[in-house]
Design a protein around this motif. Sequence first.
Motif, mmCIF file in Angstrom:
data_model
loop_
_atom_site.group_PDB
_atom_site.id
_atom_site.type_symbol
_atom_site.label_atom_id
_atom_site.label_comp_id
_atom_site.label_asym_id
_atom_site.label_seq_id
_atom_site.Cartn_x
_atom_site.Cartn_y
_atom_site.Cartn_z
ATOM 1 N N PRO A 168 41.158 56.863 63.559
ATOM 2 C CA PRO A 168 42.566 57.149 63.263
ATOM 3 C C PRO A 168 42.719 58.167 62.146
ATOM 4 C CG PRO A 168 41.901 55.072 62.257
ATOM 5 C CD PRO A 168 40.733 55.533 63.081
ATOM 6 N N GLY A 169 43.843 58.847 62.165
ATOM 7 C CA GLY A 169 44.179 59.744 61.069
ATOM 8 C C GLY A 169 43.514 61.099 61.101
ATOM 9 N N VAL A 170 42.758 61.406 62.154
ATOM 10 C CA VAL A 170 42.105 62.704 62.303
ATOM 11 C C VAL A 170 42.792 63.435 63.449
ATOM 12 C CG1 VAL A 170 39.944 63.923 62.743
ATOM 13 C CG2 VAL A 170 39.922 61.728 61.510
ATOM 14 N N LEU A 171 43.161 64.681 63.234
ATOM 15 C CA LEU A 171 43.904 65.441 64.227
ATOM 16 C C LEU A 171 43.114 65.592 65.518
ATOM 17 C CD1 LEU A 171 46.354 67.294 64.956
ATOM 18 C CD2 LEU A 171 44.980 69.200 64.061
ATOM 19 N N LEU A 172 43.767 65.297 66.636
ATOM 20 C CA LEU A 172 43.208 65.526 67.966
ATOM 21 C C LEU A 172 44.223 66.333 68.757
ATOM 22 C CD1 LEU A 172 41.131 65.143 70.191
ATOM 23 C CD2 LEU A 172 42.158 62.903 70.681
ATOM 24 N N ALA A 173 43.848 67.571 69.109
ATOM 25 C CA ALA A 173 44.792 68.515 69.711
ATOM 26 C C ALA A 173 44.174 69.185 70.934
ATOM 27 C CB ALA A 173 45.213 69.555 68.691
ATOM 28 N N PRO A 174 44.123 68.492 72.075
ATOM 29 C CA PRO A 174 43.538 69.103 73.267
ATOM 30 C C PRO A 174 44.441 70.165 73.895
ATOM 31 C CG PRO A 174 44.458 66.966 73.820
ATOM 32 C CD PRO A 174 44.570 67.111 72.321
#
Length: 284
Positions: A168-174
């Motif tokens: 959680p809390g880490v950017l994930l931008a596919p």
Amino acid sequence: MTTPPLGKVGVWGLFDRFGDEKAAEVERLGYGAIWVGGVFESDLRNVQGALEHSESITVASGIVNIWTAPAQEVAASYHRLDARFPGRLVLGVGIGHPERSAAVYKTPYQALVAYLDELDSAGVPRDRLVLAALRSGVLKLSEARTAGAHPYLTPVAHTKFAREALGPGVLLAPEHKVVFETDPEAAHAVGREAVDFYTGLSNYVNMLREFGFPDLHVGDSASDELLDALVSYGTPERIAAGVTAHLEAGADHVSVQVLPTKGDPIPGLAALAEALGLRSAASG
């Protein structure tokens, strides 16, 4: 310093697709970010074009290729653009593809770590960095050394995996491809033209074999089933559901790439913005 806001949905375009007045249109429609793909030059000229033609939207590179753009030069370009457009720039970097990098593609993970070390030493903040990441090793590196991960050409199953790997809390931008075409055969033809480039690259094929397509081999043409997993098509509402599926699987942000890559993407993006409720969110 913190990571600039991306919103839930952005747009992704190769080279200079949004390096003109279309950048302002994307911003007006309520999208949260413009991702500039295929950045091979260290001067970040195409990223600069998107910044120059918009007012406040976040602009990200997706991605800077570490083999062609020296880290110290990229860092200098980052600082130049951040001074001119403060708080709007995200620097996405990655190792590209072995088939396209010839003899220089050696020890890619170590090369990526060394590149990040150089950016660190040049004062590029970690919360302004993201990594192109498909497998667990680089996903973990994204968590440890940057704001997060920018996977490309990935199905929803990969988004769920990536969220679990990142925590959680880490950017994930596919990134996610879309075709504004309601006829399945015509939509598949457009999607196949784009996807078949990547089924010729081992890193994407190896990833896709792990996420639902074990019989895929390098050089195969994309099946309809594979296209349905990677490319949303149909009405704006149907495409919006495909974008939302990644958000529901754990993505913080999805960057949509309109296919075909030629032509004006704005009419389709306007319809999708309406279906996603982006205009009302932007105006509110």
